[in-house]
Scaffold this active site. Sequence first.
Site, PDB file in Angstrom:
ATOM      1  N   ASP A   1      -8.195  -4.540  -0.139  1.00 18.18           N
ATOM      2  CA  ASP A   1      -8.419  -5.462  -1.258  1.00 18.18           C
ATOM      3  C   ASP A   1      -8.031  -6.487  -0.591  1.00 18.18           C
ATOM      4  O   ASP A   1      -8.691  -7.792  -2.146  1.00 18.18           O
ATOM      5  CB  ASP A   1      -7.609  -5.130  -2.871  1.00 18.18           C
ATOM      6  CG  ASP A   1      -8.025  -3.494  -2.882  1.00 18.18           C
ATOM      7  OD1 ASP A   1      -9.437  -3.462  -3.080  1.00 18.18           O
ATOM      8  OD2 ASP A   1      -7.660  -2.440  -3.247  1.00 18.18           O
TER       9      ASP A   1
ATOM     10  N   HIS B   1       0.629  -1.404   0.541  1.00 22.71           N
ATOM     11  CA  HIS B   1      -0.072  -0.080   0.228  1.00 22.71           C
ATOM     12  C   HIS B   1       0.775   0.862   0.163  1.00 22.71           C
ATOM     13  O   HIS B   1       1.759   1.347   0.749  1.00 22.71           O
ATOM     14  CB  HIS B   1      -1.260   0.391   1.033  1.00 22.71           C
ATOM     15  CG  HIS B   1      -2.011   1.153   0.680  1.00 22.71           C
ATOM     16  ND1 HIS B   1      -2.186   2.378   1.689  1.00 22.71           N
ATOM     17  CD2 HIS B   1      -3.275   0.850   1.236  1.00 22.71           C
ATOM     18  CE1 HIS B   1      -3.076   2.629   1.071  1.00 22.71           C
ATOM     19  NE2 HIS B   1      -4.473   1.420   0.750  1.00 22.71           N
TER      20      HIS B   1
END
Length: 381
Positions: free
Chosen positions: A315, A261
Amino acid sequence: MSGEYVPGLEGVPATRSNISFVDGKNGILEYRGIPIEQLAESSTFLETAFLLIFAHLPIKDELLAFEAEILSHRRVKYRIRDMIKSFPEGGRPMVALQACIAALGLFYPISRDMSKEEYAYNSTIRLLSKVPTMVATFHQMRLGNDPIPPRDDLGHAGNFLYMLTGREPDPRAARIFDVCLMLHAEHTVNASTFSALVTASTLADPYTVITSAAGTLSGPLHGGANEEVIRMLKDIGTIERVRPYIEERLARKERIMGVGHRVYKVKDPRAKILQNLAQELFDRFGHSRLYDIALEVERVCDELLGHRGIYPNVDFYSGLVYEKLGIPSDLFTPVFAISRVAGWLAHWHEQLTDNRIFRPSQVYTGTRQVEYTPLSLRSYA
C-alpha cells in the site's frame, strides 16, 4: 468442543490451497509457483487471472478466447445503470460496488439447462469484466455525467482508465496500471478471501461470494490503507517534517500507514515493484513531491523500525501510482477489488473442488444456569 483460543485465528490454517505462496521472512510471493516478479515483467492481468483461476498458464488460443469473452461482457444492463443512478452522490464507493455485485446475481441466475462448469465459467467472465465497468459507472454518475461506454479496442487496464477519466491513457500508463492489478490479484487467505471461502462453503452463488468478500474488503483494517498513505504524505507536507512526524507517531505508539505487514518481515516484494513503477511514472509524466516525501518516510522508517522487521508494504507506493493515473483516492479500494476479484474467484473454484462448510467452534465466556426473572420483578441494578 473446547480448544485454545487464538485471537483473529492468527497463524491457524483454515484451508489447503495451491493458489499462492508467501514467504514473509524472505520476501517471496508466488502465484501457482511463479514468482510475482516474473509475472509483473512478462504477463498481463488477464493472463494472470486465468492462471490463478484455472491453475495453468493458458496457451495462445485459450488466452485469446478468454480475453475475447471478457471484452464481450464489459457492458452492464441498463437496469444496473439505473440502480447506480439512484445512489447518493456522496455514497461510499465500496458500498456502491458491493450493491452492484450483489445485483448481478439477480440478472444471471443458474438456469436448468446449464451445467455447473458452464455456470462457473460464465460467472467468472462476468465478474472479471463487469466489476471495472460498475466502478467507473458509479464514478461518472456521481459527477453528474452519463457513464462512458467501454471501448473494444482498449485492453483491460486501459479501458478502465478510459471509462474512469474519459481520456485514452498513454499505452505505458495503461501497462503500469495492468501490472498494479497483477500485484493485487491474490495474497493467500487474508480477511476478504476467508470471507469468500466461508460464503462459498455454503454453496452460495458466486455473486454472493464476491459480494461477501467485497464487504469485508471495505473495512478500514483491510482495504483503504493506500488512501491513508496519501493522506499521511499530504499531512507531512515537506521532507523536513518527515522525521518529527514519524518520531511523534512512534512516541504515541501510532501506526505509520503503509509500513509493516502481518506476514512480511522484509520489504514487501510488491512494494519493490510498485516503487519502480512509481519512479517510471513520475519520470515519464511529471514529478510528484509526494513521492519525494515517501522516499524520506521509507528512509526514516528503515532507520527507526527496520531492526523490528517493519518495512513498506504494497500500500505504501500503490496510492502514489493510482493518484498519478487520475484515480480518485476514494476509489483506491474499489480498484483493489477490481484486481482481487481474480484471487477471490480462484479460491471459490478451489473451495468447490473439495467443499466442506466452515463451522468453527467457540470458547464460551458467559455465565451459565442463570434463573429466569419474570418481567414484573426486574429493575435496574
